[in-house]
Design a protein around this motif. Structure first.
Motif, PDB file in Angstrom:
ATOM      1  N   HIS A   5       0.867  -1.295  -0.064  1.00 39.15           N
ATOM      2  CA  HIS A   5      -0.113  -0.111  -0.101  1.00 39.15           C
ATOM      3  C   HIS A   5       0.654   1.164   0.057  1.00 39.15           C
ATOM      4  N   THR A   6       1.411   1.347  -1.151  1.00 45.05           N
ATOM      5  CA  THR A   6       2.499   2.663  -1.224  1.00 45.05           C
ATOM      6  C   THR A   6       1.744   3.867  -1.425  1.00 45.05           C
ATOM      7  N   LEU A  11       7.488   6.711  -3.261  1.00 48.67           N
ATOM      8  CA  LEU A  11       8.136   6.367  -4.677  1.00 48.67           C
ATOM      9  C   LEU A  11       9.386   7.148  -4.789  1.00 48.67           C
ATOM     10  N   GLU A 130       5.970  -0.142  -6.180  1.00 53.74           N
ATOM     11  CA  GLU A 130       4.935  -0.603  -6.659  1.00 53.74           C
ATOM     12  C   GLU A 130       4.977  -1.800  -7.787  1.00 53.74           C
ATOM     13  N   ILE A 324      -1.157  -0.290 -13.156  1.00 56.71           N
ATOM     14  CA  ILE A 324      -0.128   0.692 -12.038  1.00 56.71           C
ATOM     15  C   ILE A 324       0.298   1.707 -12.822  1.00 56.71           C
ATOM     16  N   ARG A 328      -0.282   5.787 -12.239  1.00 62.39           N
ATOM     17  CA  ARG A 328       0.606   6.830 -11.904  1.00 62.39           C
ATOM     18  C   ARG A 328       1.014   7.867 -13.033  1.00 62.39           C
TER      19      ARG A 328
END
Length: 584
Positions: A5-6, A11, A130, A324, A328
């Motif tokens: 759960h970033t 990042l 991620e 993902i 982003r």
């Protein structure tokens, strides 16, 4: 689980600046892991990066069904690791991997090509939290186990009802063919469902498609257990198959998400065995449950198994790289105001009508025009159909001739599990053989090198059928240990079944890397059709022809198809050279 759960703060800093990218170049090897220079970034951003991803092999995480590959071509965006987190679109796009090798249409148009010079494709960065490939091996094996068990569970559900057909016939006052539809219709759902779940998983990610269909599937098991008429049971069995088919679509892709293609060998072998091991478990459990507590409890047991696996499915995070990276890219566009940040899927997305064509028409067009795909799909369909044929022919022999109860008839399928286990032992050796062949060819194996396992396994299927047919009554009278003959036939069948499927599936993927999704969809539809059809006539076939000749008929069909892998091993390259979709 905290690593899954970033947030933005976790990042690495991404620099949305223009930079020329360099194709990945192998710079060395270390313990069998190839080390690459990653794409993207200026000269100061280029650093050696260890990876287990072979860029010459198909990327199963590519969104084949939702990307206009004719327009944009292919890219390694979803597997490449760059220091900046970006790669330039114009130099990242490459032709569809076929021997035709046509430049993407977007690069043929000077105006579009110029606009792509300013587009930055989002990539993973080194040690990206991620990136599902950066999780621990323990977590990867957990995800692999959940995927394999999920496939086993839904495959188990298709056959568990065979454990107590007699009580179902008495309850609904129906013949064996109508009751056999409880298997047929669920397997039909297995064939139809993936045509929806596959493109949806590319659009919305795998996590959503793991959870939502599974919950609906669990709900539709309940009316099966409490059904007051055969119509309710049959309709709900089809709906169960439709929603339960999501793991059949997602499991292989999820395993490919977390493991690079150079390290996923045994994990994929488990996935290959699951659709065949699951149905075998069905009559073993269903026989004893039906015998002791009644046929309705067969569905309650199915509900418990499905409910437990749904809980585990909810623990699988989003592993689909295009999803993902798309999220982003949206965040970075919002934070930086740079509208040039995107993913290839966003730049070259398909319309709904185009997706329908690719999903519903292209698989069947490929079956008609690609002899490799057609014949291998038919071979896989034969094996899958024979597995379901065993669920109906074993009761004919062991219940009808030996007088065994349903529970003990179910135990006879343990022999198939033994063969399946032997195949899992042999699979790593087949992978070693493939890598030897690859090394002997300078690191560039041909798709035909995948066929070795199929050639090894093909001979065992007709052998198993001849053993089953001619060691059964009346040729060998019941009594004493004479049951060992027909029961043992499951061992060579289980071994041949898994090695054939594992090898054929890998060959299809390597032969059609630009059209993997359509090729696998075509295979799935043909395979499911065979599995659905067998229950409708196999019992009558054994009663009318006798055990020996009924089994021998399928043995001779298996013998007729046995040369297929050998012929493709010899002539596959020439056949691929005449195809517009096969790799060079």
């Amino acid at each position: 689980m905290s690593q899954l759960h970033t947030t933005k703060s976790h990042l690495p800093h991404l620099h949305p600046t223009r930079s020329r990218n360099v194709p990945p170049l192998p710079v060395g090897e270390d313990d069998g892991a190839v080390v690459y220079i990653p794409e993207g970034g200026d000269s100061n951003d280029l650093t050696p990066q260890r990876t287990h991803h072979d860029f010459e092999r198909p990327d199963l995480s590519f969104p084949f069904q939702t990307t206009n590959i004719e327009e944009g071509g292919f890219t390694e965006e979803y597997r490449t690791v760059t220091r900046t987190g970006f790669m330039e679109a114009d130099t990242a796009l490459r032709p569809i991997p076929t021997h035709v090798s046509v430049k993407p249409l977007a690069l043929q148009d000077p105006e579009k090509a110029l606009s792509l010079k300013h587009k930055k494709l989002v990539t993973f960065v080194p040690d990206d939290p991620e990136d599902p490939r950066n999780h621990s091996n323990t977590w990867k094996w957990y995800v692999t186990a959940v995927c394999a068990m999920s496939v086993i569970e839904v495959a188990f559900a298709s056959a568990v009802v065979t454990g107590d057909f007699r009580d179902l016939e008495e309850e609904f006052h129906m013949g064996e063919v109508v009751i056999a539809l409880t298997v047929t219709l669920m397997v039909c759902g297995f064939g139809v469902g993936p045509l929806l779940w596959s493109p949806l998983s590319e659009l919305y990610g795998r996590q959503l498609c793991w959870i939502v269909p599974s919950i609906i599937y669990v709900i539709f098991i309940i009316p099966c257990a409490v059904a007051k008429n055969i119509q309710t049971l049959l309709i709900c069995r089809f709906l169960c198959g439709f929603f339960a088919s999501a793991p059949l679509t997602l499991a292989g892709g999820t395993i490919s998400d977390v493991w690079d293609n150079e390290e996923r060998g045994f994990a994929i072998a488990l996935f290959a065995a699951a659709p065949y091991g699951g149905p075998v478990l069905g009559p073993i459990v269903g026989g004893f449950v039906g015998e002791n507590v009644g046929w309705r409890w067969i569905f309650w047991v199915q509900l418990i198994f499905a409910g437990v696996m749904t809980i585990f499915k909810c623990t699988i995070p989003e592993t689909y790289a295009p999803r993902i990276l798309k999220l982003r890219a949206r965040r970075l566009r919002r934070e930086t105001g740079d509208r040039n940040i995107a993913t290839e899927q966003e730049l070259f997305g398909l319309s709904i009508s185009q997706m329908l064509v690719d999903t519903l028409l292209r698989p069947f067009a490929m079956l008609v025009t690609e002899p490799i795909l057609l014949l291998l799909s038919l071979y896989i369909a034969l094996i899958y159909g024979l597995l379901y044929a065993f669920f109906f022919s074993y009761p004919v022999v062991f219940s009808g001739n030996y007088g065994w109860d349903d529970g003990h008839v179910g135990l006879t399928f343990i022999s198939v599990w033994i063969g399946l286990g032997l195949a899992l032992v042999a699979t790593p050796q087949l992978e070693k053989n493939y890598r030897k062949r690859m090394a002997a060819k300078g690191g560039h194996a041909d798709p035909e090198d995948r066929l070795v396992g199929m050639m090894v396994g093909a001979i065992w299927v007709p052998i198993s059928l001849f053993i089953f047919g001619w060691t059964s009554p009346p040729y060998v009278k019941p009594g004493g240990g004479n049951w060992v003959g027909p029961v043992s036939s499951g061992i060579p069948f289980g071994f041949g079944m898994v090695t054939i499927y594992f090898s054929a599936n890998a060959y299809i993927i390597d032969a059609f890397p630009g059209y993997v999704a359509s090729a696998l969809a075509a295979k799935t539809v043909v395979r499911s059709g065979s599995g659905a059809a067998m229950p409708l006539f196999i019992t009558a076939m054994f009663h009318n022809l006798g055990n020996g000749w009924a089994a021998s008929t399928w043995a001779f069909i298996s013998l007729a198809m046995l040369p297929i892998p050998f012929l493709f091993y010899r002539y596959g390259r020439a056949i691929r050279a005449k195809s517009k979709r096969a790799v060079a």
